[in-house]
Design an enzyme around this catalytic site. Structure first.
Site, PDB file in Angstrom:
ATOM      1  CG  ASP A  32       0.903   1.616  -4.065  1.00 60.34           C
ATOM      2  OD1 ASP A  32       0.626   1.513  -2.854  1.00 60.34           O
ATOM      3  OD2 ASP A  32       0.568   0.776  -4.908  1.00 60.34           O
ATOM      4  CG  ASP A  85      -7.622   6.650   7.827  1.00 63.14           C
ATOM      5  OD1 ASP A  85      -8.224   7.715   7.644  1.00 63.14           O
ATOM      6  OD2 ASP A  85      -8.210   5.570   8.044  1.00 63.14           O
ATOM      7  CB  CYS A 142     -13.680   4.524   8.416  1.00 60.52           C
ATOM      8  SG  CYS A 142     -13.455   4.351   6.659  1.00 60.52           S
TER       9      CYS A 142
END
Lengths: 777, 163
Positions: free
Chosen positions: A484, A501, A558
């Protein structure tokens, strides 16, 4: 073409066919031309026609006046208004009634004439523009010619009449087709009498004149159907748009406004009318148009909120979003862009691939793929390895080149964070959220397989694709693990660069996953934001600020929501010693510094946002941060008192941190020394010995900025003094120190004696711990 | 599939010493630098280090993986080139027939491990020579000349098994 006027031609007389044929303009016009018109001048054919028309129109007003008494102007104006009124009425009548009334006025009614005129006038009759006499004449000629040519012999008898009637009606209509002179034609008749061709006035001047007249004529005209609507609602538009096309627009606007008026009606009664999609789309367009020109187009009594709420509902229905997302997008984009954005989310972005420079060059790859039948192009100036695929006869994900690892299927927006990160050869890089491995492999190819990359992902299933891609592309310097991300600094830290990301709500990639449209709401966004904040802090802690070539973190998502992007970065700026730096990407929109209730740090301008509708790539957000100090501030940075008083506590809390162990150890030793040497004065000599001892232990002096100052204070020396003594200062640190130093110097001057005495006492346990550590060394 | 003395070339490379390590029954090839860093990670969380060369099966046989291709291909002693038409077939996991054979290294023994290339010198995978070079010349077009062992198509077909 028209028959040439030839007065010398003999007219046939008698009952035969030839007499019934159209004699030619000359003879027909002769019926209409009177001396007054022709005057002394020998007129040209067109002049004659114009004269004929004038006479015609003179006759008509009487008829019209009789037919429509309600239209009558006041007596004062009747004289000079007559011609225009007449014209107007012709036009109006044309516009109202396609056929009957118009033709009743005509002297010669012929069915064929009606047909012909209907053909031509049908469209044109909506128009209000009336052209100059000259132009009418021109068109008339053409019309006549066309009519003559087009008509069958059956219509031969009627051609005469047609020509006449064309003069009346079609002239206007066709003239309207041809020329846009801002609706000055009404004036031109009057003007024509004054000025031979009405040319002396500029079109705009003529339009202004006409406007005046129309305003005056508005009241009586208002009875007319079309006039009513046009006059009432869109005076401005009516006056502005007098050409044929504009006439159509006017009617559209008229009908639009009518519809929009009707928009309001469904709401109180029955909710939205279940219209078909096309109607909804039209309504959306109209609504946005209205909102953009709110002051001019609004309906009385309805405020902006009503229109906006209707727009929201329509957008939700048409594009199948939930209300929450539509609201979010309305906040983010101006209305003009909103539809573009939503449309762009419906279609996929073009397929793009990234050349694997470890195995091939873009040129060679492009050649090989073209040979297989792929249609491609370089991605853009900003990328040297990207190719965009337009179409392909073979599956792009299964060519032998793909299998050999020559390229990777990757979205264009995914190139950006790696370009921003710009990893150098030989560095230690962490990719915290690496699945499916596109960015990791790009990092590897930029580093030419040197250094080490740690590719981490929390999801073991997706990690398999990372491994697969790494092996396929021939990347050898990667370690793949399954943690994690929040555990990271504990597992391993001290990276030169970190790429995060972050997992996000995916509002930028709706084109890829339409489920996002309906599944995301407030809770999801906040959950994502929370996770992202935790991750970014862990990422920052994993970066080594003192890395010689790095110390950078790139945070990207994103998603396009402000909560997940700018807010998270702003949070990081507050919580850690990092600052934003330019991403190195020269295109893209700047991030928000202010948004609704949020107020962010001004450097948020350096972040970049990308949208599908403006950049033709998936929605994306990139931010590049530089860590300038390894210390974790326990209190808001810049609070000097707290820093000054808390060096011990920070030292203690940082003890468990591994990678900062170097600096910590030196600090502890310093403390130890401080404790042990409390009797000594703060002369430079002692300081030197202290430092010498420390240095001789082979530890790097990693102090920078505030830590250095704290340490120095403990030693009871000025910061600059310690700088001079330290052997292993690097330039950066010293620069930072000079800045920090000035802050602390004054304090030290005042507090020189007290800290030493006050803080020489250490807890027993701490002292023992330090002793043990020293002994080990 | 033997590369003979060339194994040394794999271990002592100009850019550092490389080594093989066993992890979860798989053999990984990595540089020592990476090895050191990999010790940071706990065993069960570590998925892959460097390049996986192959794995030991339950019966302790060693199976070479396609992922080793890049490293072994340059050192291969015996190579087989395959015609363009047969490329796709091989990539689907089929054996190579005589009709698809382009070139073959001289002196290839039977059951010799070989590396399969396309005519453009792109390595496609591993195989085992079914016939020696001499025999290949004589045999009929429909008989198998190379047994398929591993090909790059597996990256797509067998992504799961790579780790």
């Amino acid at each position: 073409m028209g028959r040439k006027l030839d007065p010398s031609k003999k007219l046939k007389k008698g009952p035969g066919k030839k007499t019934r044929k159209q004699q030619g303009a000359e003879t027909e016009l002769a019926k209409f031309i009177t001396d007054e018109d022709t005057g002394s001048k020998r007129l040209s054919s067109r002049a004659r026609k114009r004269a004929a028309k004038r006479i015609q129109s003179l006759k008509k007003p009487k008829d019209v006046a009789e037919e429509k008494p309600k239209k009558g102007f006041t007596d004062e104006n009747s004289k000079w208004l007559k011609p225009s009124k007449r014209k107007r009425k012709i036009d109006e009548q044309e516009s109202e009634d396609d056929s009957d009334e118009h033709w009743e006025e005509e002297d010669d009614d012929e069915e064929e004439e009606e047909k012909v005129v209907e053909k031509k006038g049908g469209k044109d009759q909506q128009k209000k523009g009336v052209k100059g006499v000259k132009k009418e004449a021109d068109d008339e000629d053409d019309d006549d010619g066309d009519d003559d040519d087009d008509e069958d012999d059956d219509d031969g008898d009627d051609d005469d009449d047609e020509g006449d009637d064309d003069d009346d009606g079609d002239d206007d209509d066709d003239d309207d087709d041809m020329v846009d002179d801002y609706g000055v034609q009404d004036d031109s008749d009057e003007a024509a009498e004054d000025d031979s061709d009405g040319e002396d006035l500029l079109p705009i001047e003529r339009a202004a004149k006409k406007e005046k007249k129309q305003k005056k004529s508005k009241a009586p005209d208002s009875d007319e159907d079309d006039d009513d609507e046009e006059d009432e609602d869109d005076d401005e538009e009516e006056e502005e748009q007098e050409s044929d096309a504009d006439m159509d627009e006017e009617d559209e606007l008229k009908t639009n406004i009518d519809e929009e008026d009707k928009f309001r009606l469904p709401k109180p009664e029955e909710g939205l009318l279940p219209l078909d999609l096309k109607a909804i789309y039209q309504r959306i367009k109209d609504n946005i148009d209205l909102l953009c020109n709110f002051s001019t187009k609004r309906e009385e009594g309805k405020d902006r909120a009503d229109y906006i709420s209707l727009l929201k509902k329509d957008l939700c229905t048409y594009y199948s979003y939930n209300e929450f997302l539509i609201e979010k997008f309305m906040d983010l984009f101006p209305l003009s862009e909103l539809v573009d954005f939503l449309e762009a989310n419906e279609i996929h972005r073009p397929v793009t691939i990234r050349t694997n420079t470890l195995k091939t060059r873009r040129r060679d790859l492009a050649q090989a793929l073209i040979n297989r039948g792929v249609n491609l192009d370089p991605l853009g100036k900003w990328s040297k390895v990207g190719l965009v695929i337009y179409d392909s006869s073979v599956p792009i994900g299964a060519t032998p080149e793909y299998l050999a690892g020559h390229y990777m299927l990757q979205g264009a927006s995914s190139f950006l964070p790696v370009m921003a990160l710009s990893p150098q050869e030989g560095e230690l890089v962490l990719d915290m959220s690496s699945a499916p491995g596109g960015k990791t492999t790009y990092i590897a190819q930029l580093m030419r397989n040197t250094g080490v990359i740690v590719a981490n992902d929390a999801n073991a299933e997706r990690l398999k694709s990372v491994v697969g891609n790494i092996h396929r592309l021939g990347v050898t310097n990667t370690v793949v693990c399954n943690y994690d991300g929040r555990e990271f600094p504990k597992v391993m830290g001290g990276f030169d660069r970190v790429l995060l990301d972050a997992p996000c709500s995916g509002t930028g990639v709706i084109a890829k996953d339409p489920a996002v449209k309906t599944s995301k709401d407030e809770v999801d966004i906040n959950r994502c934001a929370h996770l992202q904040k935790e991750l970014i802090l862990s990422a920052i802690d994993s970066v080594n600020a003192d890395s010689p070539s790095g110390g950078y973190l790139v945070y990207c998502t994103c998603s396009i929501t402000v909560e997940e992007n700018e807010w998270v970065v702003d949070y990081a700026l507050k919580k850690r010693n990092v600052k934003l730096v330019p991403t190195g990407l020269d295109f893209g929109k700047e991030g928000f510094t202010n948004f609704k209730k949020f107020r962010f740090h001004p450097t948020l301008r350096l972040t970049r946002r990308f949208y599908s509708h403006s950049h033709n790539m998936d929605g994306f957000f990139v931010a590049k941060l530089k860590k300038f100090s390894n210390i974790i501030p326990t209190a808001p940075p810049g609070n000097e008192d707290e820093k000054a008083e808390a060096p011990e506590t920070t030292a203690a809390t940082e003890a468990p941190e591994e990678k900062r162990s170097n600096s910590d150890k030196t600090k502890k030793t310093v403390l130890n020394k401080a404790g042990g040497l409390k009797q000594e004065n703060k002369a430079n000599g002692t300081a030197v010995t202290k430092k010498a001892i420390i240095n001789s232990q082979g530890k790097k002096e990693l102090h920078t900025g505030p830590k250095k100052a704290k340490v120095a204070k403990m030693d009871g020396e000025t910061v600059k003094g310690t700088e001079a003594k330290k052997a292993t200062d690097d330039g950066k640190a010293s620069k930072a120190d000079t800045k920090e130093g000035s802050r602390f110097e004054k304090k030290q001057a005042t507090k020189r004696k007290t800290p030493m005495k006050a803080k020489n006492r250490m807890g027993k346990n701490k002292f023992n711990k330090l002793k043990h550590m020293l002994q080990k060394q | 599939m033997s590369i003979g003395e060339n194994i040394k070339l794999l271990v002592d490379r100009p850019d550092g010493v490389y080594c093989f390590r066993l992890h979860h029954d798989r053999v990984y090839y990595m540089s020592e630098k990476i090895l050191k860093l990999a010790t940071n990670f706990s065993r069960d969380k570590l998925m892959s280090v460097g390049t996986c060369f192959g794995k030991f099966t339950k019966t302790k046989k060693f199976r070479l993986h396609i992922t080793a291709l890049d490293f072994l291909a340059p050192y291969a002693k015996f190579k087989v080139w395959v015609k363009p038409g047969t490329e796709q077939s091989f990539l689907y996991g089929n054996h190579v027939l005589k009709s698809g054979l382009g070139r073959i290294t001289e002196n290839t023994m039977q059951y010799q491990g070989v590396v399969v290339y396309s005519m453009a010198d792109v390595p496609l995978g591993f195989g085992v020579a079914a016939k020696s070079t001499q025999e290949c010349r004589r045999v009929d077009p429909m008989s198998i000349v190379v047994f398929h062992q591993a090909d790059v198509g597996e990256f797509i077909r067998n992504e799961e098994t790579l780790t």
